[in-house]
Design a protein around this motif. Structure first.
Motif, PDB file in Angstrom:
ATOM      1  N   ASP A 108      32.224  35.468  41.108  1.00  0.00           N
ATOM      2  CA  ASP A 108      32.871  34.289  41.673  1.00  0.00           C
ATOM      3  C   ASP A 108      34.244  34.617  42.239  1.00  0.00           C
ATOM      4  O   ASP A 108      34.926  35.550  41.780  1.00  0.00           O
ATOM      5  CB  ASP A 108      33.027  33.209  40.605  1.00  0.00           C
ATOM      6  CG  ASP A 108      31.686  32.700  40.092  1.00  0.00           C
ATOM      7  OD1 ASP A 108      30.735  32.646  40.902  1.00  0.00           O
ATOM      8  OD2 ASP A 108      31.601  32.365  38.899  1.00  0.00           O
ATOM      9  N   VAL A 109      34.662  33.842  43.231  1.00  0.00           N
ATOM     10  CA  VAL A 109      36.034  33.927  43.721  1.00  0.00           C
ATOM     11  C   VAL A 109      36.969  33.648  42.552  1.00  0.00           C
ATOM     12  O   VAL A 109      36.769  32.691  41.801  1.00  0.00           O
ATOM     13  CB  VAL A 109      36.263  32.923  44.865  1.00  0.00           C
ATOM     14  CG1 VAL A 109      37.751  32.843  45.223  1.00  0.00           C
ATOM     15  CG2 VAL A 109      35.444  33.309  46.088  1.00  0.00           C
ATOM     16  N   ASP A 155      37.622  36.218  33.518  1.00  0.00           N
ATOM     17  CA  ASP A 155      36.301  36.752  33.839  1.00  0.00           C
ATOM     18  C   ASP A 155      36.464  38.040  34.643  1.00  0.00           C
ATOM     19  O   ASP A 155      37.240  38.076  35.610  1.00  0.00           O
ATOM     20  CB  ASP A 155      35.494  35.735  34.647  1.00  0.00           C
ATOM     21  CG  ASP A 155      35.116  34.513  33.826  1.00  0.00           C
ATOM     22  OD1 ASP A 155      34.923  34.665  32.606  1.00  0.00           O
ATOM     23  OD2 ASP A 155      35.026  33.418  34.413  1.00  0.00           O
ATOM     24  N   TYR A 156      35.724  39.075  34.266  1.00  0.00           N
ATOM     25  CA  TYR A 156      35.889  40.364  34.934  1.00  0.00           C
ATOM     26  C   TYR A 156      34.554  41.102  35.012  1.00  0.00           C
ATOM     27  O   TYR A 156      33.601  40.803  34.284  1.00  0.00           O
ATOM     28  CB  TYR A 156      36.924  41.228  34.207  1.00  0.00           C
ATOM     29  CG  TYR A 156      36.494  41.661  32.820  1.00  0.00           C
ATOM     30  CD1 TYR A 156      35.834  42.886  32.622  1.00  0.00           C
ATOM     31  CD2 TYR A 156      36.720  40.855  31.705  1.00  0.00           C
ATOM     32  CE1 TYR A 156      35.428  43.284  31.359  1.00  0.00           C
ATOM     33  CE2 TYR A 156      36.320  41.250  30.441  1.00  0.00           C
ATOM     34  CZ  TYR A 156      35.673  42.457  30.273  1.00  0.00           C
ATOM     35  OH  TYR A 156      35.260  42.852  29.026  1.00  0.00           O
ATOM     36  N   VAL A 223      38.896  38.845  43.163  1.00  0.00           N
ATOM     37  CA  VAL A 223      37.949  38.533  44.224  1.00  0.00           C
ATOM     38  C   VAL A 223      38.479  37.364  45.057  1.00  0.00           C
ATOM     39  O   VAL A 223      38.681  36.266  44.536  1.00  0.00           O
ATOM     40  CB  VAL A 223      36.560  38.180  43.649  1.00  0.00           C
ATOM     41  CG1 VAL A 223      35.623  37.699  44.760  1.00  0.00           C
ATOM     42  CG2 VAL A 223      35.958  39.374  42.923  1.00  0.00           C
ATOM     43  N   TYR A 224      38.742  37.623  46.329  1.00  0.00           N
ATOM     44  CA  TYR A 224      39.124  36.576  47.270  1.00  0.00           C
ATOM     45  C   TYR A 224      37.930  36.167  48.136  1.00  0.00           C
ATOM     46  O   TYR A 224      37.811  35.012  48.518  1.00  0.00           O
ATOM     47  CB  TYR A 224      40.238  37.056  48.194  1.00  0.00           C
ATOM     48  CG  TYR A 224      41.628  36.986  47.607  1.00  0.00           C
ATOM     49  CD1 TYR A 224      41.857  36.647  46.280  1.00  0.00           C
ATOM     50  CD2 TYR A 224      42.736  37.270  48.400  1.00  0.00           C
ATOM     51  CE1 TYR A 224      43.133  36.600  45.762  1.00  0.00           C
ATOM     52  CE2 TYR A 224      44.018  37.214  47.889  1.00  0.00           C
ATOM     53  CZ  TYR A 224      44.212  36.882  46.567  1.00  0.00           C
ATOM     54  OH  TYR A 224      45.479  36.828  46.057  1.00  0.00           O
ATOM     55  N   VAL A 228      28.380  37.452  49.459  1.00  0.00           N
ATOM     56  CA  VAL A 228      27.033  36.914  49.234  1.00  0.00           C
ATOM     57  C   VAL A 228      26.981  35.445  49.648  1.00  0.00           C
ATOM     58  O   VAL A 228      26.065  35.005  50.342  1.00  0.00           O
ATOM     59  CB  VAL A 228      26.607  37.075  47.760  1.00  0.00           C
ATOM     60  CG1 VAL A 228      25.231  36.466  47.530  1.00  0.00           C
ATOM     61  CG2 VAL A 228      26.618  38.544  47.356  1.00  0.00           C
ATOM     62  N   THR A 229      27.985  34.670  49.221  1.00  0.00           N
ATOM     63  CA  THR A 229      28.002  33.228  49.486  1.00  0.00           C
ATOM     64  C   THR A 229      28.804  32.845  50.727  1.00  0.00           C
ATOM     65  O   THR A 229      28.691  31.718  51.213  1.00  0.00           O
ATOM     66  CB  THR A 229      28.595  32.481  48.286  1.00  0.00           C
ATOM     67  OG1 THR A 229      29.976  32.852  48.130  1.00  0.00           O
ATOM     68  CG2 THR A 229      27.828  32.813  47.009  1.00  0.00           C
ATOM     69  N   GLY A 230      29.655  33.766  51.212  1.00  0.00           N
ATOM     70  CA  GLY A 230      30.500  33.463  52.358  1.00  0.00           C
ATOM     71  C   GLY A 230      31.796  32.756  52.001  1.00  0.00           C
ATOM     72  O   GLY A 230      32.562  32.372  52.881  1.00  0.00           O
TER      73      GLY A 230
END
Length: 275
Positions: A108-109, A155-156, A223-224, A228-230
């Motif tokens: 996830d972002v 979360d990592y 994660v920015y 996968v999801t755009g």
């Protein structure tokens, strides 16, 4: 007879403008100079010690541990300069702190990615060593980053990172007016199938140089972008900085435990003392 010239091995480093005593043993390496105050904002105290071109350096203390941070600019060429010149003034541990694009489902972002090793899809490290030399993160740095993320309840994910020289073509994005580099349409999928977690632009060179010089390095990125999801959001901007800063304090404790045990280096059986 030759004229005067700048000596990159002089007391004050040519690009970074730092000398011995200006920086701690461990340095956090963001790309953007504007991230320096965001990093130092999680420390107990800090002051800027040098600023030149894309390189801004600050030194302070976090949880009783000396710590520094130097921005490297974008990409491996400028990151290699930072590692070279910081090593010359006594730095022995480098923690890349930045943002990345995730390429695996279930990421996830805002999540963190802790690099265990990196695909050397950049040209800088190839100017140092043969292309099949591994860009491995130091196991102690990885352990400290994982412990820090756990203590901060972030979360990592831990795994392999791909480092590129290009934000666009090198990461499978279209260039100007829709230009597509050869193979770019398959690049991300091929990396995904190889279980690569994320893409960024500096970790492989930082880890390669550290290994060549007998130093320690690793990377943690927020994660920015989720390829996968755009999705693309600057969410959790300080999480990587907080994690790397706490990891620096934990590394100091790990090194102390090794000394107390008479061991050459820290290993998991020595544990990490609780705060």
């Amino acid at each position: 007879m030759t004229g005067d010239s700048e000596d990159p091995n002089d007391e004050v480093q040519y690009h970074l403008g730092v000398g011995e005593g200006d920086v701690a043993d461990t340095v956090l390496l963001p790309g953007d100079p504007e991230r320096i105050p965001k990093i130092t904002g999680v420390w107990d105290d800090a002051e800027t010690v040098a600023e030149h071109r894309e390189y801004r350096t600050a030194t302070g203390e976090h949880r009783g541990t000396p710590i520094s941070t130097t921005s490297t600019g974008i990409g491996s060429p400028s990151a290699a300069i930072a590692v070279e010149e910081l090593a010359r003034v006594g730095v022995d541990t480098f923690l890349r702190v930045g943002s990345c694009g995730a390429i695996q489902p279930g990421m996830d972002v805002g999540d963190l990615v802790i690099t265990s090793g990196a695909v050397r899809q950049e040209g800088t490290s190839e100017e140092y060593v043969r292309e099949d030399y591994p860009a491995a993160a130091d196991d102690r740095v990885v352990a400290a980053l994982v412990a820090a993320a756990e203590r901060l309840d972030y979360d990592y994910h831990v795994g392999v990172t791909a480092s590129t020289d290009s934000f666009y073509a090198g990461q499978g994005r279209p260039g100007f007016e829709g230009f597509e580099a050869a193979g770019s349409d398959e690049l991300v999928e091929n990396l995904r199938e190889a279980n690569v977690l994320n893409i960024e632009m500096e970790a492989s060179t930082i880890c390669t140089l550290a290994n060549l010089y007998g130093l320690r390095a690793g990377a943690v990125c927020t994660v920015y972008a989720n390829r996968v999801t755009g999705e693309f959001r600057t969410e959790g901007e300080t999480r990587a900085a907080e994690t790397a800063s706490l990891a620096t304090a934990l590394l100091a404790k790990m090194d102390e435990r090794a000394r107390e045990a008479g061991a050459d280096r820290w290993y998991p059986g020595l544990g990490i003392e609780a705060e």
